[in-house]
Design a protein around this motif. Structure first.
Motif, PDB file in Angstrom:
ATOM      1  N   GLU A 268       0.792  -1.306  -0.103  1.00  0.00           N
ATOM      2  CA  GLU A 268      -0.094   0.059  -0.010  1.00  0.00           C
ATOM      3  C   GLU A 268       0.805   1.343   0.151  1.00  0.00           C
ATOM      4  O   GLU A 268       0.221   2.440  -0.252  1.00  0.00           O
ATOM      5  N   ILE A 269       1.914   1.186   0.267  1.00  0.00           N
ATOM      6  CA  ILE A 269       2.839   2.493   0.542  1.00  0.00           C
ATOM      7  C   ILE A 269       4.149   2.071  -0.407  1.00  0.00           C
ATOM      8  O   ILE A 269       4.980   1.391   0.026  1.00  0.00           O
ATOM      9  N   ALA A 270       4.365   3.102  -1.326  1.00  0.00           N
ATOM     10  CA  ALA A 270       5.546   3.134  -2.181  1.00  0.00           C
ATOM     11  C   ALA A 270       6.604   3.703  -1.174  1.00  0.00           C
ATOM     12  O   ALA A 270       6.779   5.023  -1.201  1.00  0.00           O
ATOM     13  N   ALA A 271       7.731   2.965  -1.105  1.00  0.00           N
ATOM     14  CA  ALA A 271       8.758   3.529  -0.338  1.00  0.00           C
ATOM     15  C   ALA A 271       9.994   2.954  -0.915  1.00  0.00           C
ATOM     16  O   ALA A 271      10.071   1.913  -1.654  1.00  0.00           O
ATOM     17  N   ASP A 272      11.146   3.234  -0.243  1.00  0.00           N
ATOM     18  CA  ASP A 272      12.484   2.768  -0.523  1.00  0.00           C
ATOM     19  C   ASP A 272      12.965   1.690   0.449  1.00  0.00           C
ATOM     20  O   ASP A 272      13.592   0.735   0.236  1.00  0.00           O
TER      21      ASP A 272
ATOM     22  N   PRO B 214      13.025  10.980  -0.682  1.00  0.00           N
ATOM     23  CA  PRO B 214      12.518  12.312  -0.788  1.00  0.00           C
ATOM     24  C   PRO B 214      12.001  12.525  -2.115  1.00  0.00           C
ATOM     25  O   PRO B 214      12.850  12.357  -3.019  1.00  0.00           O
ATOM     26  N   GLY B 215      10.735  12.926  -2.413  1.00  0.00           N
ATOM     27  CA  GLY B 215      10.115  13.457  -3.526  1.00  0.00           C
ATOM     28  C   GLY B 215       9.556  12.288  -4.370  1.00  0.00           C
ATOM     29  O   GLY B 215       8.766  12.456  -5.361  1.00  0.00           O
ATOM     30  N   GLU B 216       9.727  10.920  -4.105  1.00  0.00           N
ATOM     31  CA  GLU B 216       9.358   9.848  -4.800  1.00  0.00           C
ATOM     32  C   GLU B 216       7.799   9.424  -4.438  1.00  0.00           C
ATOM     33  O   GLU B 216       7.228   8.633  -5.429  1.00  0.00           O
ATOM     34  N   ASN B 217       7.519   9.804  -3.328  1.00  0.00           N
ATOM     35  CA  ASN B 217       6.197   9.265  -2.832  1.00  0.00           C
ATOM     36  C   ASN B 217       5.464  10.447  -2.583  1.00  0.00           C
ATOM     37  O   ASN B 217       5.788  11.478  -1.741  1.00  0.00           O
TER      38      ASN B 217
END
Lengths: 568, 568
Positions: free
Chosen positions: B376-380, B408-411
């Protein structure tokens, strides 16, 4: 330590039905005792005192008696305390004692629309239930009804499975003033002889800690907003050394070593305006409730149901509502309840009616707030605002705000770099816990205090040597939990607090600018005073003045410079 | 508008006694509906859906059925909504339907120690009561018990004065799947044919608002922590234009213009470990409760009362307790309850016992939390920690924390300069409101996140493109109010969350340092790449290199500089 997990047998609708059970309200709150304010021993002590004092104040005021209350806290063991609260109220008739003190959701204040401290019928029984849970002890009550010769002594417990009182002891007895204040030397003083009243005694697991969340603070704040109250507060803590006999109650009192007593003297010999009971205002009644009221009305026509069961509906308004709804004013209200209530509900919303009467409220008043603040808080500037009554969900309410600003450094308790102190009150009861969850705190942080000359971190309380007092008076205070520690965030209520705070803020701003100007003047004057003598000495040497001439020059220069620089 | 204040007649003990009355728990919560989560139309919609879905999930899991639930919200008028929730659970036997849906404090989950979503026996009846209050409508239930041919249809209301159900309609009927999902084009799709289950329908005053406090968000979060759930969510909002017939329900559905539907697909075809029921642990039982348990025991000796009514008391421990208390193990427990319970209570505290069994809990688990977050959460970067079970007030509990950090900036949803997002769960139920009052939020703000490489304003949430998921699993979650939106600040619970957060923080810190080093490398490499060609060009001109020589120099310089600077 891990063991094989036994897989439970899958349930069926039938097996689940076997397990369905009624939950008594006492069981519910016993398991959820943090909802009632009994989540820690420290808070438990405060909550018990608060519930008992609130009841005493309500009873005295309703009976038209100037309240005199004794609060006596005795430490019996490290984590065990006896709390006893006695009043000079009207007393309680014998039959009601068990239910008032050992049954949750029982009382006289819930079903009426009128401002009072208690409203739920839970508090004092909950305190007794907590005592019972933690120590097994019963709640002891001694009550003498005004006019009767003898007092009743009872010991009750709450049967939590049924939420019913169990009476353990019941006897007629002489009325003994349970409360014996100590004098300055810590010895028992002259007993206070109330002619009638009620005393309640609860033994419970508790802890006494001084500070902003203590019983001491509660009682102090209580005195601020109830200037008509005379209150004797006695605290006996158990020390390690064996002290002298305190109240002669045997072994448990023998090692009592530290006792203190203080009397908060009555400041006003007049009771607050007694609030009157009102009927619900039609604009605050939801559709479902309207239907229920029509179903249960004693009136025989719709018209008379509207005028007698509601406030602010006169004959003309009633007819207007009926016409708008297309209903016969002579119709049977019970029939309306089932069929045409929605049309009636809409018609009511569309009809202009007078706002609810507000004599159901008894605000503290600006003068009393100022007097209270001045008595208890050393400051340089005071202001107070009592707003006009307003309405939320049909309930009249009124907000008040007081403000005390000390010169930086002059009141040790108010740091110039600290967030301001916020004192919250609901129906004259101090609220100590859960400030962060309270609508009043939110109202304070939402005001832009920089406009009025105070520093304020983003989203936080303003900073400065200041106290803000907030009071909400209402026929129904919407608390965020049964422990009555914080009020819910109804927008109508927040708005009123914001206006009151802003009004106080503007006064503060005037004071602060004047103070800043004065400080500037002081600063300039001190410069002048510092330099003129040197200047004069110089002139004296250059122009060869004598002493007299020198003094004249100093005077003239001073006047001239003051005139030039200080004309602000 | 001011009128003469009528001074009320002073009350006496007798006149006050006339007014004392029992307060039904329904009346109490009707007046205090904000305590149940029904303080605003927007929140009311969420609370109703939440209570119904929680019940469905509990019922399915207890019956060992993989849950499939339909949530259908239809706007009927500007401020009126129909909420309908249908499940494929075991169904409810007819006799229980009225009490489950129209009586507060009734249920199967309160009196047992076992983790479940519901625990109070209030929620769904409260939702029905709110619907009834605001619209006059009844709660409609359709239920088919597994194994039976016909379904039961009932319409019930709650008699708030008595807290008792009133049955308005009662009939046997065919089982109709109440829920018809729409397909992608917004047309009714294939009906889902549950073989059995329960559907509930409530019409209420409500408001639908998108965002972090919406039903949408609740359902999304619900899917994260319940990967075994299949959920169909349909929302039909009323537009101003006249739309096509939606579900053919007549006039009220005719102007429905905007309908959306989404299915959260099941990710795991296995139910969570079913939790087992436990007995109270002696160390969590207060003196008063111990007395009550002894009084009500079916055991005939003290020894057997100790071993059968409590968990973790074997024969040897029971004898040890008796000996320590100076009591005969064969004594009648009822007698102990009255006389020697305090000695027994002390002996229990002093006796070492195994910690409570923990198979009463069913945590989500680290793997499932990671899977849910990743879905559910796009992260690294993701990490999760499930702590070992602990105990507060005798209740076993277990905490879990998950963490997702996006570059930072990707989600878009996670601002690098914004406070982190906190997702709170209790027994797998998402908590959306009252974050500020919640112990979980406090645990997050109390951790020093600067240690782990995040900015954090004093006393606030850390700042960064991050989501923190917190879950408390317990046989009894101590909520701060009946609306179950925040958990109370028990120190034992906060401590566990702190440890879990710190463990995640350390993992994050490793990731962030690595990322910072990589970024540094990137930065240096880009410098080298930027300057070497110019350098080479200079050399070429000075030393008169040819193109080939120039390229060679560039390569060599690059390698050399990289070797020197990037050996980190």
């Amino acid at each position: 330590m891990a063991r094989e997990r036994k897989v439970p047998v899958a349930e069926t609708a039938e097996s689940m039905a076997q397990k369905q059970r009624e939950i008594s309200v006492s069981e519910f709150f016993l398991k959820n005792r943090h909802l009632l304010g009994f989540d820690s021993p420290r808070k438990a002590l405060l909550t018990a005192v608060k519930e008992a004092v609130d009841n005493s104040l309500d009873a005295c005021e309703e009976a038209g008696i100037l309240p005199e209350i004794g609060v006596d806290i005795t430490q019996l063991a490290e984590d065990r305390f006896k709390v006893s609260v006695t009043d000079n109220g009207p007393g309680i008739v014998k039959a009601q004692i068990p239910r008032i003190f050992a049954k949750l959701l029982y009382g006289s204040k819930f079903h009426r629309l009128r401002m009072s401290r208690g409203q739920q019928g839970i508090g004092i029984s909950a305190a007794g239930m907590y005592g019972q849970l933690t120590t097994g002890a019963s709640t002891r009550i001694l009550s003498k009804v005004k006019g009767s010769k003898m007092a009743h002594h009872m010991e009750v417990q709450i049967d939590t499975r049924a939420n019913k009182p169990a009476i353990l002891t019941e006897e007629e007895t002489d009325w003994l003033p349970v409360f014996l204040p100590v004098n300055e030397e810590g010895k028992p003083g002259r007993p206070i002889e109330y002619k009638h009243g009620t005393g309640v005694e609860i033994v419970m697991e508790a802890a006494y800690v001084r500070g902003k969340l203590s019983v001491d603070e509660y009682i102090k704040q209580c005195a601020i907003v109830n200037p008509h109250l005379q209150l004797h507060y006695r605290l006996a803590l158990k020390g390690k050394a064996e002290g002298g006999k305190g109240k002669g109650e045997g072994a448990e009192a023998e090692s009592t070593s530290a006792a203190s007593a203080v009397t908060y003297a009555r400041a006003v010999n007049r009771l607050p305006e007694p609030p009157t009971e009102i009927k619900p205002h039609p604009h605050g009644v939801e559709l479902g409730l309207l239907m229920q009221m029509l179903k249960g009305t004693a009136a025989r026509t719709l018209r008379s149901a509207l005028t007698t069961d509601f406030s602010r509906v006169g004959d003309r308004s009633a007819l207007e509502i009926c016409e708008r709804a297309g209903l016969n004013p002579k119709a049977n209200p019970t029939r309306i309840a089932h069929q045409e209530s929605e049309a009636l509900y809409k018609a009511i919303q569309e009809t202009k009616l007078m706002r609810p009467p507000t004599d159901c409220l008894s605000p503290i008043g600006e003068a009393q707030i100022l007097a209270g603040l001045k008595k208890e808080i050393a400051a340089d500037f005071y202001t107070a605002v009592t707003r006009e009554p307003e309405v939320y969900r049909g309930n009249p309410f009124q907000v008040e705000v007081g403000l005390a600003y000390a010169k930086p450094g002059e009141n040790q308790e108010l740091g110039a770099e600290e967030p301001v102190r916020v004192l919250r009150f609901a129906n004259r009861v101090p609220l100590l816990y859960q400030g962060g969850a309270c609508g009043m705190t939110e109202a304070v942080t939402d005001v832009n205090w920089k406009t009025y000359g105070l520093a304020q971190p983003k989203g936080g309380l303003p900073v400065g040597p200041m106290v803000i007092l907030l009071h909400m008076a209402s026929v129904w205070v919407p608390f965020t939990s049964e422990s009555k520690e914080a009020i819910a965030h109804y927008p109508e209520i927040l708005k009123e607090f914001t206006y009151a705070l802003q009004e106080c803020g503007r006064q503060l701003s005037v004071y602060l600018s004047r103070r800043r100007r004065q400080a500037e003047v002081e600063r300039k004057r001190s410069y002048i005073e510092m330099y003129i003598p040197h200047l004069a000495l110089g002139l004296k040497e250059i122009l060869e003045f004598d002493e007299r001439k020198e003094k004249q020059v100093i005077q003239k220069l001073g006047k001239m410079l003051e005139k030039t620089h200080l004309d602000v």
